[in-house]
Every structure is written in C-alpha cells, then in structure tokens.
Design a protein around this motif. Structure first.
Motif, PDB file in Angstrom:
ATOM      1  N   GLY A   1       0.791  -1.229   0.000  1.00  0.00           N
ATOM      2  CA  GLY A   1       0.000   0.000   0.000  1.00  0.00           C
ATOM      3  C   GLY A   1       0.817   1.268   0.000  1.00  0.00           C
ATOM      4  N   PHE A   2       2.135   1.149   0.108  1.00  0.00           N
ATOM      5  CA  PHE A   2       2.971   2.352   0.108  1.00  0.00           C
ATOM      6  C   PHE A   2       3.382   2.687  -1.315  1.00  0.00           C
ATOM      7  CE2 PHE A   2       7.413   4.156   0.456  1.00  0.00           C
ATOM      8  CZ  PHE A   2       6.970   5.459   0.707  1.00  0.00           C
ATOM      9  N   VAL A   3       2.745   3.712  -1.877  1.00  0.00           N
ATOM     10  CA  VAL A   3       3.037   4.189  -3.219  1.00  0.00           C
ATOM     11  C   VAL A   3       2.977   5.710  -3.185  1.00  0.00           C
ATOM     12  CG1 VAL A   3       2.325   4.237  -5.635  1.00  0.00           C
ATOM     13  CG2 VAL A   3       2.021   2.154  -4.302  1.00  0.00           C
ATOM     14  N   MET A   4       3.930   6.359  -3.864  1.00  0.00           N
ATOM     15  CA  MET A   4       3.934   7.811  -3.964  1.00  0.00           C
ATOM     16  C   MET A   4       4.001   8.223  -5.427  1.00  0.00           C
ATOM     17  SD  MET A   4       6.440   8.926  -0.783  1.00  0.00           S
ATOM     18  CE  MET A   4       6.214  10.688  -1.130  1.00  0.00           C
TER      19      MET A   4
ATOM     20  N   SER B   1      -6.392   5.522  10.491  1.00  0.00           N
ATOM     21  CA  SER B   1      -5.533   4.392  10.853  1.00  0.00           C
ATOM     22  C   SER B   1      -4.197   4.574  10.150  1.00  0.00           C
ATOM     23  CB  SER B   1      -6.161   3.059  10.422  1.00  0.00           C
ATOM     24  OG  SER B   1      -6.211   2.974   9.005  1.00  0.00           O
ATOM     25  N   LEU B   2      -3.220   3.781  10.544  1.00  0.00           N
ATOM     26  CA  LEU B   2      -1.923   3.845   9.876  1.00  0.00           C
ATOM     27  C   LEU B   2      -2.016   3.377   8.425  1.00  0.00           C
ATOM     28  CD1 LEU B   2       0.340   2.598  12.801  1.00  0.00           C
ATOM     29  CD2 LEU B   2       0.423   4.859  11.737  1.00  0.00           C
ATOM     30  N   ALA B   3      -2.907   2.430   8.161  1.00  0.00           N
ATOM     31  CA  ALA B   3      -3.103   1.980   6.781  1.00  0.00           C
ATOM     32  C   ALA B   3      -3.692   3.108   5.934  1.00  0.00           C
ATOM     33  CB  ALA B   3      -4.016   0.757   6.759  1.00  0.00           C
ATOM     34  N   ASP B   4      -4.682   3.801   6.491  1.00  0.00           N
ATOM     35  CA  ASP B   4      -5.287   4.939   5.799  1.00  0.00           C
ATOM     36  C   ASP B   4      -4.256   6.043   5.604  1.00  0.00           C
ATOM     37  OD1 ASP B   4      -7.135   6.744   4.727  1.00  0.00           O
ATOM     38  OD2 ASP B   4      -7.819   7.414   6.705  1.00  0.00           O
TER      39      ASP B   4
ATOM     40  N   SER C   1      -1.959   5.185   2.703  1.00  0.00           N
ATOM     41  CA  SER C   1      -2.605   5.297   1.393  1.00  0.00           C
ATOM     42  C   SER C   1      -2.732   6.748   0.939  1.00  0.00           C
ATOM     43  CB  SER C   1      -3.992   4.648   1.430  1.00  0.00           C
ATOM     44  OG  SER C   1      -4.892   5.387   2.243  1.00  0.00           O
ATOM     45  N   ARG C   2      -2.786   7.696   1.870  1.00  0.00           N
ATOM     46  CA  ARG C   2      -2.945   9.103   1.532  1.00  0.00           C
ATOM     47  C   ARG C   2      -1.662   9.741   1.006  1.00  0.00           C
ATOM     48  NH1 ARG C   2      -7.409  11.920   5.411  1.00  0.00           N
ATOM     49  NH2 ARG C   2      -8.767  10.106   5.694  1.00  0.00           N
TER      50      ARG C   2
ATOM     51  N   ASN D   1       7.414  13.849  10.427  1.00  0.00           N
ATOM     52  CA  ASN D   1       6.695  12.806  11.164  1.00  0.00           C
ATOM     53  C   ASN D   1       6.254  11.655  10.278  1.00  0.00           C
ATOM     54  OD1 ASN D   1       6.878  14.003  13.708  1.00  0.00           O
ATOM     55  ND2 ASN D   1       5.027  15.214  13.403  1.00  0.00           N
ATOM     56  N   VAL D   2       6.110  11.915   8.992  1.00  0.00           N
ATOM     57  CA  VAL D   2       5.669  10.858   8.074  1.00  0.00           C
ATOM     58  C   VAL D   2       6.608   9.661   8.132  1.00  0.00           C
ATOM     59  CG1 VAL D   2       5.147  10.298   5.670  1.00  0.00           C
ATOM     60  CG2 VAL D   2       4.576  12.563   6.573  1.00  0.00           C
ATOM     61  N   ASN D   3       7.904   9.920   8.274  1.00  0.00           N
ATOM     62  CA  ASN D   3       8.874   8.827   8.340  1.00  0.00           C
ATOM     63  C   ASN D   3       8.505   7.812   9.419  1.00  0.00           C
ATOM     64  OD1 ASN D   3      10.910   9.601   6.354  1.00  0.00           O
ATOM     65  ND2 ASN D   3      11.370  11.319   7.702  1.00  0.00           N
ATOM     66  N   TYR D   4       8.179   8.305  10.588  1.00  0.00           N
ATOM     67  CA  TYR D   4       7.942   7.404  11.714  1.00  0.00           C
ATOM     68  C   TYR D   4       6.536   6.829  11.732  1.00  0.00           C
ATOM     69  CZ  TYR D   4      12.498   7.626  13.774  1.00  0.00           C
ATOM     70  OH  TYR D   4      13.844   7.442  14.000  1.00  0.00           O
ATOM     71  N   ASN D   5       5.587   7.485  11.089  1.00  0.00           N
ATOM     72  CA  ASN D   5       4.279   6.870  10.955  1.00  0.00           C
ATOM     73  C   ASN D   5       4.308   5.743   9.923  1.00  0.00           C
ATOM     74  OD1 ASN D   5       3.014   8.437  12.924  1.00  0.00           O
ATOM     75  ND2 ASN D   5       2.660  10.107  11.491  1.00  0.00           N
ATOM     76  N   LEU D   6       5.115   5.905   8.887  1.00  0.00           N
ATOM     77  CA  LEU D   6       5.329   4.801   7.950  1.00  0.00           C
ATOM     78  C   LEU D   6       6.044   3.635   8.644  1.00  0.00           C
ATOM     79  CD1 LEU D   6       6.395   6.583   4.639  1.00  0.00           C
ATOM     80  CD2 LEU D   6       4.316   5.254   5.034  1.00  0.00           C
ATOM     81  N   ALA D   7       7.017   3.963   9.488  1.00  0.00           N
ATOM     82  CA  ALA D   7       7.720   2.909  10.222  1.00  0.00           C
ATOM     83  C   ALA D   7       6.764   2.153  11.131  1.00  0.00           C
ATOM     84  CB  ALA D   7       8.857   3.515  11.034  1.00  0.00           C
ATOM     85  N   ALA D   8       5.829   2.866  11.754  1.00  0.00           N
ATOM     86  CA  ALA D   8       4.837   2.207  12.610  1.00  0.00           C
ATOM     87  C   ALA D   8       3.932   1.286  11.792  1.00  0.00           C
ATOM     88  CB  ALA D   8       4.007   3.260  13.340  1.00  0.00           C
ATOM     89  N   ARG D   9       3.552   1.735  10.606  1.00  0.00           N
ATOM     90  CA  ARG D   9       2.733   0.878   9.731  1.00  0.00           C
ATOM     91  C   ARG D   9       3.524  -0.346   9.295  1.00  0.00           C
ATOM     92  NH1 ARG D   9      -1.576  -1.861   8.642  1.00  0.00           N
ATOM     93  NH2 ARG D   9      -1.910  -2.245   6.414  1.00  0.00           N
TER      94      ARG D   9
END
Length: 468
Positions: free
Chosen positions: A116-119, A154-157, A160-161, A179-187
């Motif tokens: 789900g991680f796409v940019m 959620s972290l999944a949501d 996806s954003r 902060n995005v770095n560490y929220n991706l790490a949590a996911r």
C-alpha cells in the motif's frame, strides 16, 4: 522542535513528595539534591506540573512528580503524560526488534516490505527502512499534505494518503525532520508483525520492560489534559486533534516511573529487547546530520537526546554514554518555549558535578512584553478611530498614492496576520504550522497579532470613510 519565542506565567504549584529508588552513585547527585533542584525549577519556570526521572546505569536514582494536573490533583511519578516526539525512539526500537527477527530488512526498500505504500514520486521506491528512521528518506512537510494525513483514521489509511505526495530530495542525500517517516515505520511494524502498532509496542516493548502504564492510545492510558499559558494564566485544554492514536511519530503516553525503565535499557546493553549492536545502530548519527534513529546527538554535551513537543505537552529524554546517566522530564503544558530541555540540562550539570544555571524568568518576561504590545495596539486602534476625521482633513486633496503610502503602516499588521502560518512555518525550517496550532502554544503571540491587525484595519476603514 525548540521554539525561540518566550511567554509569561505566574502560577506556583505544590510539590509532590518524591519517591526515590536507589541512592545515587555519586555524592552530589542524591535524591535530596535532585528534589531541591526540581522544586526550585517548578517555581522559577511557573510550570503547572511536571514529572521527572533520573537513572544511572542499572538503577533509578530519583523519580517524582511536581505541581498539579489539569484536575488539580498532584502530579506523581505515575501520572500519565504525552511525550510527543520522544515516541520516535520507541518506534525505532519496535522496528529493530523485527529487524533482529528477520521480519524487516533495514537496508531494503520500504515499498517492497510495506503493502500500500506508493507515492507519485518514482524516487520513493528506493527509500529504505534505515532512511525512514534516520529521517533521510527525502520526505518533507513541504511536499506532503500534512492536513490530509492528520485526519487519517488508521496507519493503513495514513499510508494510502501518500499516493499523491512528492519527495523534497533524493533518498539518503538530505536530512529533514518529518513525522511521516515514523508513521510509515509504525505501519511497517504492523504489516511485519500482524499486530496493530499499539498492541505490538505493548507486548514486545512495554511489557518486557515492565512499563505497565504506557500506551499509544488514550483509550488504553488516559492522560489528563495539558495546559497553555495565556498572558500568565495556565488554561487547561484538550490536546489539539490530530493523528495521535497509534501514531509512531508522537503517540506514546507514559509515566516517569516507566521512563526510568526505558532509560535503563538505553544505557545498558539493549536486553531484553535487542542486542547491543542494534542499540548502537539506533544511537549512531548519520554523516549528514547528528541524528540516529529516534535519538539526536548534542555535540556540545555528548548527550543523546530527543525532545517532544505537542500543543499542551512537552517532554525530553537524554542519556549520557560517558557517565551512564539517563534523564526524562515531562511537563503537562506547552508555551512559546520548552522548559523541559533547560531542566534536563540542569540535571545533566549536576550529574557532572557542575552547578545548574538559574532557570525561569525569560518566558514570563517575553509574554509580559507581548501583553504590553497587545494593550498598546488596542489603545492605538481606539485613538486611530477617534482621530480618523482629523487625519482625513489633513490629507484632503492629496494625491491618492500619498494617501495610500500613509495608510501602509496601519495595514502592516493585517498583512503579517494574513501570512502568519506560512511565516511561522518558514521560521521552523519548513515544518507545517496551521492556524489551529497557533491558537495553542503560541496563543499570546497570536492574540497580540490579531489585536494589532484589527486595530489597524479599523483605523484604515475609518480613515477611508472620513476621506469620502
């Protein structure tokens, strides 16, 4: 982030009797000496409440609470508080436990390990897990819609954003706190473990360390509301809504007692969570910045530290690889400066046999200045409105451009107010700051600017009316 502006407070709180564990290894760093310093620090800074722990190698030297919570109850070493970005060191630890299990590959692309991680930026396909934790991924507040991310459920949501986001730099070439770095790490922790991030932390980080009052959800551990200072009066307020629940970048709620166990782990050999080598990896800064994985290196002191700043809470953690001391200071308040860092530096000085610098006064004086400017702006606005007829009479028949030029000074605060969030974001090195956030920790400055802008706008309007 440590801000540079300072505010006023005058509330003096009661000190809770400390609960100390083992005696300090060095004579000057005794529980009594620490307690005396912290009592003075609470009074001089005017903080409504704080909790503090000092450790030395394998034991707690002192853990205590001071002041009151938002309900007026005494703060103790067991009072839950939000620690904001101090959470990043916990997220890094969760990732490293899975690295040691072979479930996460530190130097392989995140995209291949995180469904789900796409940019929109093709360079994102090369971001590694190590780069996320080192904050060298190329992600930045300047190229990501932070507002949209904060409303994620959620972290999944959240992940996806990021589909339409871009990178600010090639991965690995530039450091940017995001902060995005560490929220991706949590996911990533969730997908690698099959557990929700909060559940994984509880089972594999908090529980093994005996951190019984720690969580990343206020449904599990409820912190009292924090405070903001409004021209000297501490106002109890709920934390500003954002993506806090299950957040890997700033969601942890914990206590001084629990942080003592965490610091002992950090100054030891990594057990029972990770090997010594993994601990060293997290503590070692990258070449392009003095930042490791949830820990920054202060070259002046040799301390490994990380601050945490929300909008009603401040916190800091620090460890000294040289002396083996660990420190955590948490405050249930946020203003234009972070006093927790200064208090931690005072404790560090004591641990090294030095006298701590005197605390307090700066924030109070700066906010007093802001209050004075606010009052002066209001008075000038009233005078401007009352004298508008006289002003207009003196400029009757003048060229329009000269009249416009004379109107510029009173409209300058209006222009500054219009650019306010963008200006503060620029001063904070590109970190996104919103209007809502500026009504919290920066409330005195925001009130001052609004009053000055309203005064200027009313003066200008009345002058134009009189001119016609």
């Amino acid at each position: 982030m440590k801000t540079l502006l300072i505010g006023l407070s005058a509330a003096l709180m009661f000190t809770v009797a400390p609960t100390a564990a083992s005696p300090a290894p060095e004579g000057g760093m005794t529980p009594a000496a620490i307690d005396a310093y912290l009592g003075e620090a609470l009074e001089s800074t005017g903080l409504p409440g704080m909790s503090v722990v000092v450790t030395h190698r394998g034991r707690v030297v002192h853990a205590a609470g001071y002041g009151n919570d938002s309900h007026g109850d005494p703060v103790t070493k067991d009072t839950p508080m939000r620690v904001a970005s101090v959470s990043k060191s916990f997220t890094a630890m969760a990732v490293m436990t899975l690295v040691e299990q072979g479930k996460i590959k530190l130097d392989r692309p995140v995209a291949g390990q995180l469904p789900g991680f796409v940019m929109a930026d093709p360079r994102a396909a090369t971001i590694t897990v190590r780069q996320l934790l080192n904050q060298t991924s190329g992600l930045s507040d300047t190229t990501v819609d932070i507002g949209a991310l904060e409303s994620a459920t959620s972290l999944a949501d959240y992940t996806s954003r990021l589909a339409t986001a871009e990178l600010a730099a090639d991965p690995g070439t530039r450091w940017a706190y995001c902060n995005v770095n560490y929220n991706l790490a949590a996911r990533l922790v969730e997908t690698a473990s099959g557990l929700r991030f909060g559940d994984y932390l509880r089972k594999h980080v908090f529980r093994p360390l005996g951190m019984r009052t720690s969580a990343v959800s206020d449904e599990v551990v409820k912190p009292a509301d924090g405070h903001n200072s409004i021209f000297g009066a501490w106002l109890s307020r709920p934390e500003l809504p954002a993506f806090l629940d299950e957040s890997g970048s700033g969601g942890v709620i914990t206590t001084a007692a629990d942080m003592g166990r965490w610091l002992i782990l950090q100054t030891g050999d990594g057990g029972p969570l990770v090997k010594r080598e993994s601990l060293r990896t997290m503590h070692t800064p990258v070449k392009i910045r003095d930042y490791g994985m949830g820990w920054g290196l202060d070259r002046d002191t040799g301390l490994l530290t990380h601050s945490g700043n929300l909008f009603t809470y401040n916190a800091v953690e620090a460890i000294s690889p040289t002396t083996g001391y660990g420190f955590a200071v948490m405050a249930n308040s946020a203003a234009l400066t972070d006093d927790t860092y200064a208090i931690m530096r005072g404790l560090t000085a004591m641990s090294e046999g030095r006298t701590p610098e005197q605390l307090g006064g700066d924030r109070q004086w700066f906010e007093l200045v802001l209050a004075a400017i606010t009052l002066a702006a209001a008075c000038l606005g009233v005078m401007g409105v009352l004298r508008a007829r006289r002003w207009a009479a003196g400029r009757a028949g003048k060229p329009w451009w000269r009249v416009a030029l004379r109107m510029t000074p009173v409209l300058l605060p209006v222009a500054v107010l219009a650019a306010y969030p963008d200006l503060i974001s620029f001063l904070m090195n590109g970190r996104t700051v919103t209007w809502a956030q500026l009504t919290y920790f920066a409330a005195p400055m925001s009130i001052m600017l609004v009053v000055a802008a309203v005064a200027g706008a009313l003066t200008a309007i009345m002058r134009l009316v009189r001119l016609r």
